[in-house]
Enzyme design. Structure first.
Site, PDB file in Angstrom:
ATOM      1  N   CYS A 115       9.595  -1.146  -1.040  1.00 12.74           N
ATOM      2  CA  CYS A 115       9.518   0.189  -0.276  1.00 12.74           C
ATOM      3  C   CYS A 115      10.323   0.536   0.765  1.00 12.74           C
ATOM      4  O   CYS A 115      10.300   1.839   1.234  1.00 12.74           O
ATOM      5  CB  CYS A 115       7.943   0.210   0.223  1.00 12.74           C
ATOM      6  SG  CYS A 115       6.764   0.132  -1.016  1.00 12.74           S
ATOM      7  N   HIS A 255       6.521   6.007   5.371  1.00 13.70           N
ATOM      8  CA  HIS A 255       6.129   5.425   4.216  1.00 13.70           C
ATOM      9  C   HIS A 255       4.787   5.799   3.761  1.00 13.70           C
ATOM     10  O   HIS A 255       3.958   5.477   4.310  1.00 13.70           O
ATOM     11  CB  HIS A 255       6.586   3.994   3.984  1.00 13.70           C
ATOM     12  CG  HIS A 255       6.205   3.308   2.611  1.00 13.70           C
ATOM     13  ND1 HIS A 255       6.671   4.108   1.610  1.00 13.70           N
ATOM     14  CD2 HIS A 255       5.507   2.535   2.416  1.00 13.70           C
ATOM     15  CE1 HIS A 255       6.292   3.240   0.398  1.00 13.70           C
ATOM     16  NE2 HIS A 255       5.657   2.218   1.048  1.00 13.70           N
ATOM     17  N   ASN A 285       1.961   6.133  -3.880  1.00  8.45           N
ATOM     18  CA  ASN A 285       3.292   5.148  -3.311  1.00  8.45           C
ATOM     19  C   ASN A 285       4.229   5.231  -4.476  1.00  8.45           C
ATOM     20  O   ASN A 285       4.196   4.442  -5.376  1.00  8.45           O
ATOM     21  CB  ASN A 285       2.587   3.995  -3.064  1.00  8.45           C
ATOM     22  CG  ASN A 285       3.624   3.050  -2.425  1.00  8.45           C
ATOM     23  OD1 ASN A 285       5.039   3.483  -2.197  1.00  8.45           O
ATOM     24  ND2 ASN A 285       3.275   1.791  -1.894  1.00  8.45           N
TER      25      ASN A 285
HETATM   26  O1  UT7 Z   1       3.969  -0.241   0.087  1.00  9.60           O
HETATM   27  C1  UT7 Z   1       4.265  -1.367  -0.009  1.00  9.60           C
HETATM   28  C2  UT7 Z   1       3.298  -2.144   1.055  1.00  9.60           C
HETATM   29  N1  UT7 Z   1       1.870  -1.792   0.381  1.00  9.60           N
HETATM   30  C3  UT7 Z   1       0.971  -1.522   1.116  1.00  9.60           C
HETATM   31  O2  UT7 Z   1       0.980  -0.935   2.286  1.00  9.60           O
HETATM   32  C4  UT7 Z   1      -0.661  -1.444   0.746  1.00  9.60           C
HETATM   33  C5  UT7 Z   1      -1.201  -2.447   1.649  1.00  9.60           C
HETATM   34  N2  UT7 Z   1      -2.669  -2.345   1.263  1.00  9.60           N
HETATM   35  C6  UT7 Z   1      -3.508  -1.422   1.005  1.00  9.60           C
HETATM   36  O3  UT7 Z   1      -3.099  -0.355   1.163  1.00  9.60           O
HETATM   37  C7  UT7 Z   1      -5.182  -1.908   0.842  1.00  9.60           C
HETATM   38  O4  UT7 Z   1      -5.297  -3.107   1.102  1.00  9.60           O
HETATM   39  C8  UT7 Z   1      -5.292  -1.433  -0.634  1.00  9.60           C
HETATM   40  C9  UT7 Z   1      -5.634  -0.035  -0.954  1.00  9.60           C
HETATM   41  C10 UT7 Z   1      -4.579  -2.147  -1.692  1.00  9.60           C
HETATM   42  C11 UT7 Z   1      -6.885  -2.253  -0.761  1.00  9.60           C
HETATM   43  O5  UT7 Z   1      -7.609  -1.595   0.428  1.00  9.60           O
HETATM   44  P1  UT7 Z   1      -8.519  -2.464   1.137  1.00  9.60           P
HETATM   45  O6  UT7 Z   1      -9.332  -1.512   1.859  1.00  9.60           O
HETATM   46  O7  UT7 Z   1      -7.911  -3.489   1.824  1.00  9.60           O
HETATM   47  O8  UT7 Z   1      -9.706  -3.179  -0.020  1.00  9.60           O
HETATM   48  P2  UT7 Z   1      -9.965  -4.490  -0.154  1.00  9.60           P
HETATM   49  O9  UT7 Z   1      -8.950  -5.295  -0.853  1.00  9.60           O
HETATM   50  O10 UT7 Z   1     -10.146  -5.408   1.260  1.00  9.60           O
HETATM   51  O11 UT7 Z   1     -11.286  -4.682  -0.978  1.00  9.60           O
HETATM   52  C12 UT7 Z   1     -12.295  -3.952  -0.099  1.00  9.60           C
HETATM   53  C13 UT7 Z   1     -13.710  -3.956  -1.434  1.00  9.60           C
HETATM   54  C14 UT7 Z   1     -13.794  -5.194  -2.073  1.00  9.60           C
HETATM   55  O12 UT7 Z   1     -15.012  -5.373  -2.548  1.00  9.60           O
HETATM   56  P3  UT7 Z   1     -16.068  -6.174  -1.739  1.00  9.60           P
HETATM   57  O13 UT7 Z   1     -15.519  -7.619  -1.784  1.00  9.60           O
HETATM   58  O14 UT7 Z   1     -16.165  -5.855  -0.306  1.00  9.60           O
HETATM   59  O15 UT7 Z   1     -17.260  -6.178  -2.477  1.00  9.60           O
HETATM   60  C15 UT7 Z   1     -12.839  -4.843  -3.537  1.00  9.60           C
HETATM   61  O16 UT7 Z   1     -13.218  -5.748  -4.408  1.00  9.60           O
HETATM   62  O17 UT7 Z   1     -13.041  -2.805  -2.341  1.00  9.60           O
HETATM   63  C16 UT7 Z   1     -12.962  -3.524  -3.592  1.00  9.60           C
HETATM   64  N3  UT7 Z   1     -12.007  -2.832  -4.443  1.00  9.60           N
HETATM   65  C17 UT7 Z   1     -12.265  -1.805  -5.230  1.00  9.60           C
HETATM   66  N4  UT7 Z   1     -13.288  -1.035  -5.347  1.00  9.60           N
HETATM   67  C18 UT7 Z   1     -13.149   0.154  -5.803  1.00  9.60           C
HETATM   68  C19 UT7 Z   1     -10.738  -3.019  -4.384  1.00  9.60           C
HETATM   69  N5  UT7 Z   1      -9.904  -2.230  -5.022  1.00  9.60           N
HETATM   70  C20 UT7 Z   1     -10.886  -1.310  -5.622  1.00  9.60           C
HETATM   71  C21 UT7 Z   1     -10.704  -0.017  -6.288  1.00  9.60           C
HETATM   72  N6  UT7 Z   1     -12.074   0.733  -6.706  1.00  9.60           N
HETATM   73  N7  UT7 Z   1      -9.596   0.138  -6.780  1.00  9.60           N
END
Ligand code: UT7
Length: 333
Positions: A115, A255, A285
């Site tokens: 990125c 970004h 992204n």
């Molecule tokens: O550009 C390069 C660098 N990349 C980034 O900067 C991306 C950085 N990361 C992020 O933007 C975020 O971590 C994500 C958007 C990828 C994920 O968001 P998050 O708030 O970190 O979610 P998480 O992985 O902590 O998951 C929270 C909950 C989980 O459920 P439980 O365990 O709390 O029941 C996941 O299973 O949300 C669930 N979950 C989803 N639910 C619905 C994870 N992905 C999804 C989804 N839809 N797509």
């Protein structure tokens, strides 16, 4: 007379096909509400046409930019393409772009920084310009992320989109253009955002395909933690180093990976939301494409002399900030 590198034109392109959050609801276990509130993305564009690749996104951004500026592709000295989804592992996509636009006098190369690909390319090109040797450089950030995204993996498919943005860099002797940069890498973070197979570590086999190792793998939560801290810190650091207060900064060009990361960065810099450029809702992204696509979308709002801070964080890990003074007025570019 000191030569600085100034952006003198911008271009951008996203493919026609739109993939909305509602489309994704039918493909993976997710909801529009979750995606919007956790990331800020509402839709993204996908390059669907057979036989089209990252170079086609780049060319579609570059050609209108050159036409608008009245520049013959033969005048271009160098093309640097930030990408992690080159048309091929080799040869470089920059070569293919040069061929497709008819830049027969240019040389160039691809720069792999995920990125941060555009930001690192911009820094490299700015030093080429400052050397006095090169007069016209195209810096393009282009990624066809849909080529390496697994549309059954809700951790990644909701974030990424395809797109390209570009700038023309030329010498400036009025003190405008790129003023300062802080760029960083930390390879110890490589396993958190990675395409495992296809390179020399894991050459492609039936097994790597079966294990889906040719797709992007991301440990979202860990990447988020590093991104939120590092992007905010480096943006603040470049302000401090240049004695810029939040009033001095006209625009933050961040970004576009996650709206929550952008908000945290703006808060650390003490910036009002009105100064923060956001188009993540439309494109998701686009990896190397986000920063130049932002410049392209908001070009008309910039005025000559405006202080811009471009900031990024990406896989690798890679991150950094560039401070620049905008070099032309709206409608003049
Ligand atoms: O550009 C390069 C660098 N990349 C980034 O900067 C991306 C950085 N990361 C992020 O933007 C975020 O971590 C994500 C958007 C990828 C994920 O968001 P998050 O708030 O970190 O979610 P998480 O992985 O902590 O998951 C929270 C909950 C989980 O459920 P439980 O365990 O709390 O029941 C996941 O299973 O949300 C669930 N979950 C989803 N639910 C619905 C994870 N992905 C999804 C989804 N839809 N797509």
């Amino acid at each position: 007379m000191k030569i600085t590198a100034a952006i003198t034109a911008v271009g951008g392109y996203v493919p026609e096909t739109v993939l909305t959050n509602f489309d994704l609801e039918k493909m993976v276990d997710t909801t529009d509400e979750w995606i919007r509130t956790r990331t800020g993305v509402e839709e993204r564009h996908i390059l669907r046409e057979e036989g089209k690749a990252t170079s086609d996104l780049a060319v579609a951004a570059i050609l209108p930019m050159l036409a608008k500026k009245g520049i013959d592709p033969l005048e271009i000295d160098v093309i640097i393409c930030g990408t992690v989804t080159g048309d091929y592992i080799f040869p470089a996509t920059a070569n293919i772009i040069a061929d497709k636009i008819g830049a027969k006098n240019a040389w160039g190369f691809d720069l792999s920084a995920a990125c941060s690909g555009f930001l690192f390319s911009l820094e490299t090109a700015s030093k080429f310009i400052a050397s006095g040797v090169y007069k016209k450089i195209i810096v393009v950030g282009a990624d066809k992320m849909s080529a390496i995204v697994d549309y059954t993996d809700r951790n990644t498919c909701i974030i990424f989109g395809d797109g390209a943005g570009c700038v023309l860099l030329e010498p400036n002797t009025d003190g405008l253009g790129i003023q300062d940069s802080i760029l960083k890498v930390d390879g110890s973070g490589r396993n958190y955002l990675i395409q495992h197979a296809g390179g020399s570590m894991n050459p492609p086999t039936h097994e790597t395909i079966d294990n889906k190792q040719h797709f992007v793998y991301q440990e979202g939560k860990t990447v988020f933690k590093f991104a939120v801290t590092n992007m905010a810190d480096v943006s603040y650091e470049i302000m401090e180093r240049n004695q810029l207060t939040s009033d001095d900064v006209n625009w933050l060009v961040p970004h576009q990976a996650n709206l929550r990361i952008i908000d945290a960065t703006a808060e650390r810099m003490g910036l009002d939301k009105s100064k923060v450029l956001v188009n993540i809702q439309k494109y998701g992204n686009t990896t190397s494409g986000t920063l130049p696509l932002c410049l392209y979308d908001f070009e008309k709002q910039f005025k000559k002399g405006d202080n811009l801070i471009l900031s990024t964080f990406g896989g690798g890990f890679t991150w950094g900030s560039i401070y620049l003074k905008w070099a032309y007025d709206p409608n003049e570019g």
